[in-house]
Design a protein around this motif. Structure first.
Motif, PDB file in Angstrom:
ATOM      1  N   SER A 164       0.803  -1.220   0.000  1.00 20.69           N
ATOM      2  CA  SER A 164       0.000   0.000   0.000  1.00 20.69           C
ATOM      3  C   SER A 164       0.838   1.273   0.000  1.00 20.69           C
ATOM      4  CB  SER A 164      -0.924   0.017   1.217  1.00 20.69           C
ATOM      5  OG  SER A 164      -0.167   0.044   2.419  1.00 20.69           O
ATOM      6  N   ASP A 165       2.084   1.189   0.486  1.00 20.66           N
ATOM      7  CA  ASP A 165       2.852   2.432   0.599  1.00 20.66           C
ATOM      8  C   ASP A 165       3.245   3.020  -0.752  1.00 20.66           C
ATOM      9  OD1 ASP A 165       4.598   0.397   0.055  1.00 20.66           O
ATOM     10  OD2 ASP A 165       6.117   0.999   1.501  1.00 20.66           O
ATOM     11  N   ILE A 166       3.116   2.250  -1.837  1.00 19.73           N
ATOM     12  CA  ILE A 166       3.391   2.821  -3.164  1.00 19.73           C
ATOM     13  C   ILE A 166       2.165   2.749  -4.075  1.00 19.73           C
ATOM     14  CG2 ILE A 166       5.816   2.158  -3.044  1.00 19.73           C
ATOM     15  CD1 ILE A 166       5.112   0.099  -5.259  1.00 19.73           C
ATOM     16  N   SER A 167       1.082   2.158  -3.611  1.00 20.14           N
ATOM     17  CA  SER A 167      -0.064   1.978  -4.503  1.00 20.14           C
ATOM     18  C   SER A 167      -1.227   2.904  -4.191  1.00 20.14           C
ATOM     19  CB  SER A 167      -0.542   0.515  -4.466  1.00 20.14           C
ATOM     20  OG  SER A 167      -0.818   0.116  -3.131  1.00 20.14           O
ATOM     21  N   PHE A 168      -1.683   2.929  -2.935  1.00 19.54           N
ATOM     22  CA  PHE A 168      -2.851   3.725  -2.564  1.00 19.54           C
ATOM     23  C   PHE A 168      -2.656   4.365  -1.195  1.00 19.54           C
ATOM     24  CE2 PHE A 168      -4.395   0.276  -5.270  1.00 19.54           C
ATOM     25  CZ  PHE A 168      -5.073   0.981  -6.254  1.00 19.54           C
ATOM     26  N   ALA A 169      -3.179   5.570  -1.037  1.00 18.17           N
ATOM     27  CA  ALA A 169      -3.187   6.215   0.271  1.00 18.17           C
ATOM     28  C   ALA A 169      -4.242   5.558   1.152  1.00 18.17           C
ATOM     29  CB  ALA A 169      -3.473   7.711   0.117  1.00 18.17           C
ATOM     30  N   THR A 170      -4.114   5.764   2.460  1.00 17.44           N
ATOM     31  CA  THR A 170      -5.062   5.179   3.400  1.00 17.44           C
ATOM     32  C   THR A 170      -6.483   5.623   3.082  1.00 17.44           C
ATOM     33  OG1 THR A 170      -3.371   5.199   5.126  1.00 17.44           O
ATOM     34  CG2 THR A 170      -5.659   4.964   5.845  1.00 17.44           C
ATOM     35  N   ASN A 171      -7.371   4.629   2.995  1.00 18.98           N
ATOM     36  CA  ASN A 171      -8.798   4.854   2.730  1.00 18.98           C
ATOM     37  C   ASN A 171      -9.075   5.495   1.371  1.00 18.98           C
ATOM     38  OD1 ASN A 171      -9.612   3.784   5.250  1.00 18.98           O
ATOM     39  ND2 ASN A 171      -9.276   5.760   6.250  1.00 18.98           N
ATOM     40  N   GLY A 212      -7.872  -6.790  -4.799  1.00 21.81           N
ATOM     41  CA  GLY A 212      -7.612  -5.772  -3.795  1.00 21.81           C
ATOM     42  C   GLY A 212      -7.847  -6.310  -2.389  1.00 21.81           C
ATOM     43  N   HIS A 213      -7.006  -5.861  -1.443  1.00 22.97           N
ATOM     44  CA  HIS A 213      -7.096  -6.290  -0.044  1.00 22.97           C
ATOM     45  C   HIS A 213      -6.989  -5.069   0.869  1.00 22.97           C
ATOM     46  CE1 HIS A 213      -6.391 -10.589  -1.063  1.00 22.97           C
ATOM     47  NE2 HIS A 213      -5.597 -10.084  -2.006  1.00 22.97           N
ATOM     48  N   THR A 214      -7.547  -5.180   2.070  1.00 21.97           N
ATOM     49  CA  THR A 214      -7.401  -4.144   3.096  1.00 21.97           C
ATOM     50  C   THR A 214      -6.913  -4.788   4.387  1.00 21.97           C
ATOM     51  OG1 THR A 214      -9.620  -4.365   4.052  1.00 21.97           O
ATOM     52  CG2 THR A 214      -9.405  -2.950   2.111  1.00 21.97           C
ATOM     53  N   ARG A 249       1.197  -4.411   5.482  1.00 22.65           N
ATOM     54  CA  ARG A 249       1.397  -5.525   4.545  1.00 22.65           C
ATOM     55  C   ARG A 249       0.066  -6.062   4.030  1.00 22.65           C
ATOM     56  NH1 ARG A 249       4.923 -10.063   7.053  1.00 22.65           N
ATOM     57  NH2 ARG A 249       4.590 -10.888   4.946  1.00 22.65           N
ATOM     58  N   ASN A 250      -0.944  -6.032   4.869  1.00 19.46           N
ATOM     59  CA  ASN A 250      -2.250  -6.553   4.460  1.00 19.46           C
ATOM     60  C   ASN A 250      -2.970  -5.625   3.486  1.00 19.46           C
ATOM     61  OD1 ASN A 250      -2.001  -8.871   6.011  1.00 19.46           O
ATOM     62  ND2 ASN A 250      -2.911  -7.916   7.820  1.00 19.46           N
ATOM     63  N   ARG A 251      -2.661  -4.321   3.536  1.00 20.55           N
ATOM     64  CA  ARG A 251      -3.243  -3.365   2.578  1.00 20.55           C
ATOM     65  C   ARG A 251      -2.445  -3.460   1.281  1.00 20.55           C
ATOM     66  NH1 ARG A 251      -2.746  -0.039   7.228  1.00 20.55           N
ATOM     67  NH2 ARG A 251      -0.988   1.046   6.254  1.00 20.55           N
ATOM     68  N   ARG A 252      -2.964  -4.188   0.321  1.00 22.98           N
ATOM     69  CA  ARG A 252      -2.164  -4.486  -0.866  1.00 22.98           C
ATOM     70  C   ARG A 252      -3.069  -4.770  -2.066  1.00 22.98           C
ATOM     71  NH1 ARG A 252      -3.333  -9.008   1.878  1.00 22.98           N
ATOM     72  NH2 ARG A 252      -3.469 -10.997   0.768  1.00 22.98           N
ATOM     73  N   VAL A 253      -2.434  -4.774  -3.218  1.00 22.50           N
ATOM     74  CA  VAL A 253      -3.079  -5.210  -4.457  1.00 22.50           C
ATOM     75  C   VAL A 253      -2.228  -6.325  -5.048  1.00 22.50           C
ATOM     76  CG1 VAL A 253      -3.717  -4.580  -6.813  1.00 22.50           C
ATOM     77  CG2 VAL A 253      -4.158  -2.988  -4.951  1.00 22.50           C
ATOM     78  N   GLU A 254      -2.862  -7.395  -5.453  1.00 23.13           N
ATOM     79  CA  GLU A 254      -2.172  -8.505  -6.117  1.00 23.13           C
ATOM     80  C   GLU A 254      -2.650  -8.572  -7.568  1.00 23.13           C
ATOM     81  OE1 GLU A 254      -1.846 -11.529  -2.274  1.00 23.13           O
ATOM     82  OE2 GLU A 254      -3.577 -11.624  -3.612  1.00 23.13           O
ATOM     83  N   ILE A 255      -1.691  -8.661  -8.480  1.00 22.62           N
ATOM     84  CA  ILE A 255      -2.013  -8.788  -9.903  1.00 22.62           C
ATOM     85  C   ILE A 255      -1.468 -10.111 -10.414  1.00 22.62           C
ATOM     86  CG2 ILE A 255      -1.819  -7.776 -12.192  1.00 22.62           C
ATOM     87  CD1 ILE A 255      -1.321  -5.091 -10.926  1.00 22.62           C
ATOM     88  N   TYR A 256      -2.328 -10.891 -11.028  1.00 24.82           N
ATOM     89  CA  TYR A 256      -1.943 -12.190 -11.602  1.00 24.82           C
ATOM     90  C   TYR A 256      -2.100 -12.144 -13.121  1.00 24.82           C
ATOM     91  CZ  TYR A 256      -2.539 -13.931  -6.808  1.00 24.82           C
ATOM     92  OH  TYR A 256      -2.453 -14.128  -5.453  1.00 24.82           O
TER      93      TYR A 256
END
Length: 214
Positions: free
Chosen positions: A105-112, A143-145, A201-208
């Motif tokens: 999340s620290d490089i993908s999306f801001a909090t909320n 997407g995960h939070t 770590r749980n706030r993340r995006v996974e791309i497959y």
């Protein structure tokens, strides 16, 4: 009936343990999928009195269910590893031949928020280029939070982040019909939500990315 099932099961086991030894990784995974499908198909067929036919059908389904690891996939993996070096993004090949990007999340999306962060854009730009060069690739964005807040907030937020990522890619020429999106809220943590680091770590995006035989 039991005798037929035993013969088929034994033959499939021999194939998996001996024949796969001289195969490439892709061929081995395809054979294992076919073998597993044969066993499952034989079991179902045995119950209907035709174990042999069930094994043939099952083998075909098992083989078709696998992805291939082509030169396109290897090239995109190497490009993404170079593009994400030092960013915290993890680039890997999964056991079923999918390219996976795990984006913190620290490089993908801001909090909320579900807006693409500036640091995330160059990574997606390079990713989109690779997808445009591989028309057989299928993409799934998840997407995960973290567990902060309720499901009523987290579930739509995780989906919004996945959709924002898809929209960014389609704006750069990637066919949107090739992209599936999912939002899983806080249901699949990879770390403890009891600490700030774990929540990050749980706030993340996974791309497959998976490529099927063209």
């Amino acid at each position: 009936m039991r005798h037929s099932l035993l013969i088929i099961s034994t033959a499939a086991a021999v194939l998996l343990t001996t024949g796969c030894a001289e195969m490439s990784d892709t061929q081995r995974r395809t054979a294992m999928g076919a073998g597993a499908g044969a066993l499952g198909g034989a079991a179902i067929g045995a119950m209907s009195g035709n174990a042999g036919r069930g094994a043939v059908i099952g083998a075909g389904v098992g083989a078709l269910g696998t992805y291939i690891w082509s030169q396109h996939m290897e090239k995109q993996k190497q490009e993404m590893q170079a593009a994400t070096q030092g960013t915290g993004v993890t680039v890997s090949q999964t056991a079923d031949n999918q390219l996976k990007l795990d984006i913190p999340s620290d490089i993908s999306f801001a909090t909320n928020r579900a807006d693409i962060e500036a640091n995330f854009r160059p990574i997606l730009d390079r990713f989109a280029e690779g997808l445009r060069n591989n028309p057989n690739a299928e993409v799934r964005i998840v997407g995960h939070t973290d567990a902060t807040g309720s499901d009523a907030i987290n579930n739509p937020l995780s989906l919004d982040r996945a959709e924002s990522t898809r929209n960014y890619l389609t704006a750069r020429g990637v066919n949107g019909t090739r992209i599936q999106v999912e939002g899983r809220g806080s249901r699949e943590p990879i770390a403890s939500n009891a600490t700030a680091d774990g929540r990050a770590r749980n706030r993340r995006v996974e791309i497959y990315v998976g490529e099927r035989q063209g």
